[in-house]
Design an enzyme around this catalytic site. Structure first.
Site, PDB file in Angstrom:
ATOM      1  N   LEU A 131       0.833  -1.207   0.000  1.00 31.48           N
ATOM      2  CA  LEU A 131       0.000   0.000   0.000  1.00 31.48           C
ATOM      3  C   LEU A 131       0.862   1.249   0.000  1.00 31.48           C
ATOM      4  CD1 LEU A 131      -2.936  -0.982   2.399  1.00 31.48           C
ATOM      5  CD2 LEU A 131      -2.621  -1.398  -0.042  1.00 31.48           C
ATOM      6  N   ASP A 165      13.558   2.733  11.270  1.00 26.85           N
ATOM      7  CA  ASP A 165      12.883   1.659  12.002  1.00 26.85           C
ATOM      8  C   ASP A 165      11.928   2.311  12.996  1.00 26.85           C
ATOM      9  OD1 ASP A 165      12.102  -0.385  13.692  1.00 26.85           O
ATOM     10  OD2 ASP A 165      14.107  -1.263  13.833  1.00 26.85           O
ATOM     11  N   GLY A 220       4.740  -1.089   9.523  1.00 19.27           N
ATOM     12  CA  GLY A 220       4.600  -2.053  10.609  1.00 19.27           C
ATOM     13  C   GLY A 220       4.398  -3.450  10.055  1.00 19.27           C
ATOM     14  N   SER A 278       2.435  -6.568   8.997  1.00 22.48           N
ATOM     15  CA  SER A 278       1.086  -6.552   8.414  1.00 22.48           C
ATOM     16  C   SER A 278       0.411  -7.922   8.392  1.00 22.48           C
ATOM     17  CB  SER A 278       1.149  -5.989   6.989  1.00 22.48           C
ATOM     18  OG  SER A 278       1.886  -6.859   6.167  1.00 22.48           O
ATOM     19  N   SER A 312      -6.914  -2.684  10.953  1.00 21.46           N
ATOM     20  CA  SER A 312      -7.224  -3.886  10.167  1.00 21.46           C
ATOM     21  C   SER A 312      -8.510  -4.544  10.634  1.00 21.46           C
ATOM     22  CB  SER A 312      -6.059  -4.870  10.305  1.00 21.46           C
ATOM     23  OG  SER A 312      -6.401  -6.122   9.761  1.00 21.46           O
ATOM     24  N   HIS A 353      -8.583  -7.432  11.257  1.00 24.39           N
ATOM     25  CA  HIS A 353      -8.190  -8.480  12.207  1.00 24.39           C
ATOM     26  C   HIS A 353      -8.317  -8.024  13.664  1.00 24.39           C
ATOM     27  CE1 HIS A 353      -7.464 -11.153   8.975  1.00 24.39           C
ATOM     28  NE2 HIS A 353      -6.797 -10.186   8.351  1.00 24.39           N
ATOM     29  N   TYR A 375      -1.177  -9.995  15.747  1.00 21.79           N
ATOM     30  CA  TYR A 375      -1.239  -8.868  14.802  1.00 21.79           C
ATOM     31  C   TYR A 375      -2.509  -8.055  15.043  1.00 21.79           C
ATOM     32  CZ  TYR A 375      -2.353  -6.653  10.303  1.00 21.79           C
ATOM     33  OH  TYR A 375      -2.731  -5.773   9.322  1.00 21.79           O
ATOM     34  N   CYS A 398      -7.002  -4.850   0.790  1.00 19.70           N
ATOM     35  CA  CYS A 398      -6.732  -3.908  -0.296  1.00 19.70           C
ATOM     36  C   CYS A 398      -5.745  -4.510  -1.281  1.00 19.70           C
ATOM     37  CB  CYS A 398      -6.221  -2.575   0.255  1.00 19.70           C
ATOM     38  SG  CYS A 398      -6.114  -1.316  -1.027  1.00 19.70           S
TER      39      CYS A 398
END
Ligand code: NAI
Ligand code: 15L
Length: 265
Positions: A13, A50, A72, A74, A110, A112, A135, A165
């Site tokens: 993305l 980082d 991060g 994913s 997300s 999730h 995650y 996406c």
């Protein structure tokens, strides 16, 4: 905007955002821990960073008027990786934003965060979280940080719970979760154009016929998704047999993520 920061710029993305958000700011500052293509002229700055390094993130955020935070881990990974990128990384980002004028943030959350809801349930963004892995838990943390910094300091964040996406849906589950690249870009434009943002939670999903999420909060930023996964139904259904009714991808909104173990480094 003078300078828009895109984290995760080496990712899927991030590359899309880099290619399509140049018109949003005088300069795009592109950052990732991984290598990126070099700056394409004076309108781009490329900064290796980082997210787990607080000083580096502080430098990264200085001078930015907006942040599209895509960086991060994913997918499901060992805790140490998730903790660095998505827990420490999000804390570092919010602290840097607080120190440098509170630029508006789009936080890429997300589906999730709620992956253990069943596919026969319909939920809105106020439904209690039901993450489907570490995650997902880390994205719940990010959402909580956005809420905290909004309540305590007035930091504006659009929390975007992205479905899937990709250029097109990849399986039957994504008929419900697909977010088209065009809709993703128009969503980002709305986040940075709306005069007052606050801290809404919005599903990042296209206008699919199939779906599990009440998308009414999109109106808070004046966003209307235009694409619909139905365009790909015949192709998707021809490509793969329907998974068994008791398979995770048939039962849960988070699909196969619910089947992941706790990964050890
Ligand atoms: P991606 O994995 O392709 O990109 C993420 C980028 O973050 C990578 O380039 C990686 O090097 C970078 N990164 C990881 N750890 C880092 C660290 N410690 N410091 C700095 N950079 C680090 O993921 P993708 O698909 O581009 O997703 C972007 C964001 O959107 C992620 O936060 C992901 O969780 C979220 N998202 C994406 C969805 C999708 O369908 N693509 C769905 C839901 C959420
Ligand atoms: C995500 O959160 C992941 O970052 C992405 O790679 C997809 O797997 C997506 O969710 C999904 O649920 O399809």
């Amino acid at each position: 905007m003078k300078r828009l920061l895109i984290t995760g710029a080496a990712g899927n993305l991030g590359k899309l955002a880099r290619a399509r958000l140049g018109h949003m700011a005088d300069v795009l500052r592109l950052s990732d821990v991984a290598e990126m293509a070099p700056a394409n002229g004076p309108k781009e700055e490329v900064v290796r960073c980082d997210l787990g390094d607080a000083d580096a993130v502080d430098d990264l955020v200085r001078g930015c008027d907006g942040i599209v935070h895509l960086g991060g881990v994913s997918v499901e990974r060992p805790w140490e990786m998730i903790a660095r990128g998505n827990i420490a990384g999000v804390y570092n980002l919010y602290e840097a934003a607080r120190a440098h004028g509170m630029p508006r943030i789009l936080f890429a959350s997300s589906n999730h965060t709620i992956g253990y809801y069943r596919q026969d349930e319909r939920i809105d963004t106020r439904a209690p979280i039901k993450p489907d892995g570490l995650y997902g838990v880390s994205k719940c943390f990010g959402e909580a940080m956005a809420s905290l910094y909004h309540s305590k300091f007035g930091q504006e964040t659009a929390v975007i719970r992205i479905g899937s996406c990709f250029e097109k849906p990849r399986d039957r589950r994504m008929m419900a979760t697909w977010l088209s690249p065009d809709d993703f870009i128009s969503l980002i434009e709305c986040v940075f154009r709306v005069p007052m943002l606050g801290c809404p939670v919005i599903w990042g999903v296209s206008d699919n016929d199939a779906g599990w999420w009440n998308t009414e909060t999109a109106r808070l930023i004046g966003w209307r998704a235009k694409d619909n996964s139905e365009l790909f139904r015949a192709e998707i259904e021809a490509a793969a047999p329907r998974p068994a009714a008791d398979a995770p991808q048939s039962i849960y909104q988070g699909g196969m993520f619910t089947n992941e173990p706790i990964h050890k480094g």
